[in-house]
Design a protein around this motif. Structure first.
Motif, PDB file in Angstrom:
ATOM      1  N   VAL A 139      -6.982  16.308  19.083  1.00 23.37           N
ATOM      2  CA  VAL A 139      -5.861  16.591  18.178  1.00 23.37           C
ATOM      3  C   VAL A 139      -5.096  15.304  17.866  1.00 23.37           C
ATOM      4  CG1 VAL A 139      -3.658  17.809  17.941  1.00 23.37           C
ATOM      5  CG2 VAL A 139      -5.628  18.996  18.898  1.00 23.37           C
ATOM      6  N   ILE A 140      -4.919  14.451  18.880  1.00 22.51           N
ATOM      7  CA  ILE A 140      -4.229  13.166  18.679  1.00 22.51           C
ATOM      8  C   ILE A 140      -5.016  12.296  17.696  1.00 22.51           C
ATOM      9  CG2 ILE A 140      -3.654  10.965  19.806  1.00 22.51           C
ATOM     10  CD1 ILE A 140      -2.847  12.590  22.293  1.00 22.51           C
ATOM     11  N   ASP A 141      -6.331  12.191  17.900  1.00 27.08           N
ATOM     12  CA  ASP A 141      -7.171  11.380  17.004  1.00 27.08           C
ATOM     13  C   ASP A 141      -7.154  11.934  15.583  1.00 27.08           C
ATOM     14  OD1 ASP A 141      -7.908   9.583  18.975  1.00 27.08           O
ATOM     15  OD2 ASP A 141      -9.694  10.694  19.559  1.00 27.08           O
ATOM     16  N   LEU A 142      -7.200  13.275  15.474  1.00 23.17           N
ATOM     17  CA  LEU A 142      -7.189  13.918  14.153  1.00 23.17           C
ATOM     18  C   LEU A 142      -5.868  13.642  13.439  1.00 23.17           C
ATOM     19  CD1 LEU A 142      -8.676  17.257  13.150  1.00 23.17           C
ATOM     20  CD2 LEU A 142      -6.255  16.962  12.692  1.00 23.17           C
ATOM     21  N   SER A 143      -4.754  13.781  14.166  1.00 26.22           N
ATOM     22  CA  SER A 143      -3.425  13.560  13.575  1.00 26.22           C
ATOM     23  C   SER A 143      -3.225  12.098  13.179  1.00 26.22           C
ATOM     24  CB  SER A 143      -2.333  13.976  14.568  1.00 26.22           C
ATOM     25  OG  SER A 143      -2.502  15.320  14.957  1.00 26.22           O
ATOM     26  N   ALA A 144      -3.643  11.184  14.062  1.00 22.60           N
ATOM     27  CA  ALA A 144      -3.512   9.758  13.766  1.00 22.60           C
ATOM     28  C   ALA A 144      -4.366   9.373  12.564  1.00 22.60           C
ATOM     29  CB  ALA A 144      -3.901   8.929  14.987  1.00 22.60           C
ATOM     30  N   GLY A 145      -5.545   9.960  12.456  1.00 20.16           N
ATOM     31  CA  GLY A 145      -6.416   9.715  11.303  1.00 20.16           C
ATOM     32  C   GLY A 145      -5.789  10.195  10.007  1.00 20.16           C
ATOM     33  N   ALA A 146      -5.074  11.332  10.065  1.00 19.69           N
ATOM     34  CA  ALA A 146      -4.397  11.870   8.878  1.00 19.69           C
ATOM     35  C   ALA A 146      -3.286  10.931   8.423  1.00 19.69           C
ATOM     36  CB  ALA A 146      -3.828  13.256   9.193  1.00 19.69           C
ATOM     37  N   VAL A 147      -2.515  10.396   9.373  1.00 21.11           N
ATOM     38  CA  VAL A 147      -1.449   9.441   9.044  1.00 21.11           C
ATOM     39  C   VAL A 147      -2.043   8.190   8.390  1.00 21.11           C
ATOM     40  CG1 VAL A 147       0.317   7.905  10.007  1.00 21.11           C
ATOM     41  CG2 VAL A 147       0.117  10.250  10.859  1.00 21.11           C
ATOM     42  N   GLY A 148      -3.125   7.674   8.990  1.00 18.86           N
ATOM     43  CA  GLY A 148      -3.783   6.493   8.446  1.00 18.86           C
ATOM     44  C   GLY A 148      -4.347   6.735   7.053  1.00 18.86           C
ATOM     45  N   GLY A 149      -4.941   7.918   6.835  1.00 18.32           N
ATOM     46  CA  GLY A 149      -5.509   8.260   5.530  1.00 18.32           C
ATOM     47  C   GLY A 149      -4.462   8.305   4.436  1.00 18.32           C
ATOM     48  N   ALA A 150      -3.290   8.890   4.740  1.00 17.82           N
ATOM     49  CA  ALA A 150      -2.194   8.956   3.762  1.00 17.82           C
ATOM     50  C   ALA A 150      -1.690   7.550   3.428  1.00 17.82           C
ATOM     51  CB  ALA A 150      -1.056   9.814   4.309  1.00 17.82           C
ATOM     52  N   ALA A 151      -1.545   6.706   4.447  1.00 20.58           N
ATOM     53  CA  ALA A 151      -1.084   5.324   4.237  1.00 20.58           C
ATOM     54  C   ALA A 151      -2.066   4.556   3.353  1.00 20.58           C
ATOM     55  CB  ALA A 151      -0.916   4.616   5.578  1.00 20.58           C
ATOM     56  N   CYS A 152      -3.351   4.809   3.545  1.00 22.71           N
ATOM     57  CA  CYS A 152      -4.406   4.142   2.771  1.00 22.71           C
ATOM     58  C   CYS A 152      -4.296   4.475   1.284  1.00 22.71           C
ATOM     59  CB  CYS A 152      -5.772   4.571   3.323  1.00 22.71           C
ATOM     60  SG  CYS A 152      -7.184   3.840   2.478  1.00 22.71           S
ATOM     61  N   VAL A 153      -4.058   5.754   0.964  1.00 26.11           N
ATOM     62  CA  VAL A 153      -3.974   6.184  -0.441  1.00 26.11           C
ATOM     63  C   VAL A 153      -2.752   5.587  -1.128  1.00 26.11           C
ATOM     64  CG1 VAL A 153      -3.645   8.177  -1.971  1.00 26.11           C
ATOM     65  CG2 VAL A 153      -5.247   8.322  -0.082  1.00 26.11           C
ATOM     66  N   PHE A 154      -1.585   5.704  -0.496  1.00 30.28           N
ATOM     67  CA  PHE A 154      -0.347   5.240  -1.131  1.00 30.28           C
ATOM     68  C   PHE A 154      -0.351   3.732  -1.384  1.00 30.28           C
ATOM     69  CE2 PHE A 154       1.545   9.224   0.746  1.00 30.28           C
ATOM     70  CZ  PHE A 154       1.761   9.840  -0.481  1.00 30.28           C
ATOM     71  N   SER A 155      -1.102   3.001  -0.588  1.00 26.79           N
ATOM     72  CA  SER A 155      -1.112   1.541  -0.757  1.00 26.79           C
ATOM     73  C   SER A 155      -2.208   1.035  -1.696  1.00 26.79           C
ATOM     74  CB  SER A 155      -1.267   0.858   0.613  1.00 26.79           C
ATOM     75  OG  SER A 155      -2.452   1.277   1.249  1.00 26.79           O
ATOM     76  N   GLY A 156      -3.150   1.884  -2.074  1.00 28.87           N
ATOM     77  CA  GLY A 156      -4.260   1.359  -2.874  1.00 28.87           C
ATOM     78  C   GLY A 156      -4.784   2.214  -4.011  1.00 28.87           C
ATOM     79  N   GLN A 157      -4.074   3.309  -4.397  1.00 27.03           N
ATOM     80  CA  GLN A 157      -4.602   4.232  -5.399  1.00 27.03           C
ATOM     81  C   GLN A 157      -4.859   3.613  -6.772  1.00 27.03           C
ATOM     82  OE1 GLN A 157      -5.926   7.021  -5.026  1.00 27.03           O
ATOM     83  NE2 GLN A 157      -6.100   7.806  -7.105  1.00 27.03           N
ATOM     84  N   PRO A 158      -3.940   2.814  -7.351  1.00 24.05           N
ATOM     85  CA  PRO A 158      -4.221   2.258  -8.684  1.00 24.05           C
ATOM     86  C   PRO A 158      -5.492   1.413  -8.727  1.00 24.05           C
ATOM     87  CG  PRO A 158      -1.899   2.013  -8.147  1.00 24.05           C
ATOM     88  CD  PRO A 158      -2.587   2.464  -6.891  1.00 24.05           C
ATOM     89  N   LEU A 159      -5.758   0.646  -7.673  1.00 27.27           N
ATOM     90  CA  LEU A 159      -6.952  -0.190  -7.632  1.00 27.27           C
ATOM     91  C   LEU A 159      -8.211   0.657  -7.457  1.00 27.27           C
ATOM     92  CD1 LEU A 159      -5.425  -3.016  -5.436  1.00 27.27           C
ATOM     93  CD2 LEU A 159      -6.123  -3.228  -7.815  1.00 27.27           C
ATOM     94  N   ASP A 160      -8.086   1.789  -6.742  1.00 27.16           N
ATOM     95  CA  ASP A 160      -9.221   2.700  -6.604  1.00 27.16           C
ATOM     96  C   ASP A 160      -9.557   3.336  -7.949  1.00 27.16           C
ATOM     97  OD1 ASP A 160     -11.108   4.251  -4.776  1.00 27.16           O
ATOM     98  OD2 ASP A 160     -10.021   5.907  -5.710  1.00 27.16           O
ATOM     99  N   THR A 161      -8.530   3.672  -8.724  1.00 27.74           N
ATOM    100  CA  THR A 161      -8.741   4.236 -10.064  1.00 27.74           C
ATOM    101  C   THR A 161      -9.491   3.237 -10.946  1.00 27.74           C
ATOM    102  OG1 THR A 161      -6.737   5.590  -9.909  1.00 27.74           O
ATOM    103  CG2 THR A 161      -7.572   5.143 -12.122  1.00 27.74           C
ATOM    104  N   ALA A 162      -9.084   1.962 -10.906  1.00 26.35           N
ATOM    105  CA  ALA A 162      -9.767   0.921 -11.685  1.00 26.35           C
ATOM    106  C   ALA A 162     -11.221   0.798 -11.250  1.00 26.35           C
ATOM    107  CB  ALA A 162      -9.043  -0.416 -11.514  1.00 26.35           C
TER     108      ALA A 162
END
Length: 301
Positions: A10-33
């Motif tokens: 559960v800890i690994d799953l929750s930490a992975g979710a936090v990391g995944g959200a941080a990844c999107v917010f910091s790089g979405q426009p470049l992923d779209t390009a």
């Protein structure tokens, strides 16, 4: 005291979710390009032209098209990935006859990450399919490949269900797995090797590294992943987006068709925004994962 295996999952799953959200917010426009350039390599002269043209066509929101499914994709993928990563590490310890608290080598962790990516691919493929279609919807409509585009997550989901059925969400699954398995070996391997190098240089434990070394290690791991698997990702994006016009060929048929008709260079279209994105996005991913995991693990010290 180490937590119970179920609590650890559960800890690994929750930490992975936090990391995944941080990844999107910091790089979405470049992923779209990246997705736009992969799907329509001749429409844009380069990364800057793609970003500026998208901004002129549909405004700032055009660069954030697909953010909702991207959040769903990254949170789902990284939750399952890091939970499976922890589980696969325990399997390696069991197979090697090691104690459950033994620290694995960097290469053993790379192998665990590679196997874990198979499980994360199953949840990533459907959400990434919706994301890629939304990101390239303007180009599909402008090029006349489809009559009318869909602008919301729900309209894309309904269209897939109506025209392709539930199996339509898994267009490109084989290519996703073919990308993830070698990619995440490089990803986790490079990340752990970089952390080890920093820990040796700074004369400290890997878990005590600061923000900058963790973010650099995450970015380095991401760069290694994309340099190895980028052509496979390009094929995956092409299959997932072009399947709006009808059933597409498999991985090898699509790969050979792109290489033969557009040249090998087309398989690397969009690599620049991907590499620019990888340091902030993957740095944020691992920073979010490591920080939140350490916080939760402290409750069991």
């Amino acid at each position: 005291m180490a937590p119970h295996p179920a609590v650890q999952a559960v800890i690994d799953l929750s930490a992975g979710a936090v990391g995944g959200a941080a990844c999107v917010f910091s790089g979405q426009p470049l992923d779209t390009a990246k997705v736009k350039m992969q799907t329509f390599p001749t429409m844009y002269r380069g990364f800057i032209h793609c970003v500026t043209a998208t901004y002129k066509q549909v405004g700032l929101r055009g660069l954030y098209q697909g953010t909702t499914p991207a959040l769903m994709a990254n949170i789902a993928e990284n939750s399952v990935l890091f939970m499976s990563y922890g589980f696969c590490q325990q399997v390696i310890r069991l197979t090697a006859g090691l104690h459950r608290d033994t620290v694995l080598s960097d290469m053993q962790k790379a192998c665990a990450g590679s196997v874990a990516s198979i499980f994360s691919s199953l949840v990533l493929c459907p959400t990434e399919l919706v994301k890629c279609r939304l990101q390239a919807m303007y180009e599909m409509e402008a090029s006349g490949k489809i009559a009318k585009g869909q602008n919301t997550v729900w309209s894309v989901v309904k269209s897939i269900m109506r025209h392709e059925g539930p199996q339509g969400f898994f267009q490109g699954l084989t290519t996703t797995i073919a990308r993830e398995v070698p990619g995440y070996f490089c990803f986790f391997g490079a990340y752990e090797l970089s952390r080890t190098a920093f820990a040796d240089y700074m004369k400290c434990d890997k878990d005590d590294l600061g923000v900058a070394p963790i973010m650099f290690s995450g970015g380095f791991g991401g760069a290694c992943l994309w340099l190895v698997v980028y052509p496979m990702d390009c094929v995956k994006s092409r299959i997932q987006v072009m399947s709006m016009t009808g059933k597409q060929g498999g991985f090898f048929k699509t790969f050979m068709n792109i290489a033969r008709t557009e040249g090998v260079r087309a398989l690397y279209s969009g690599l620049t925004p991907t590499l620019v994105r990888t340091f902030p996005a993957n740095g944020a991913l691992f920073l979010g994962y490591e920080a939140s995991r350490k916080l939760m693990m402290k409750q069991f010290d």
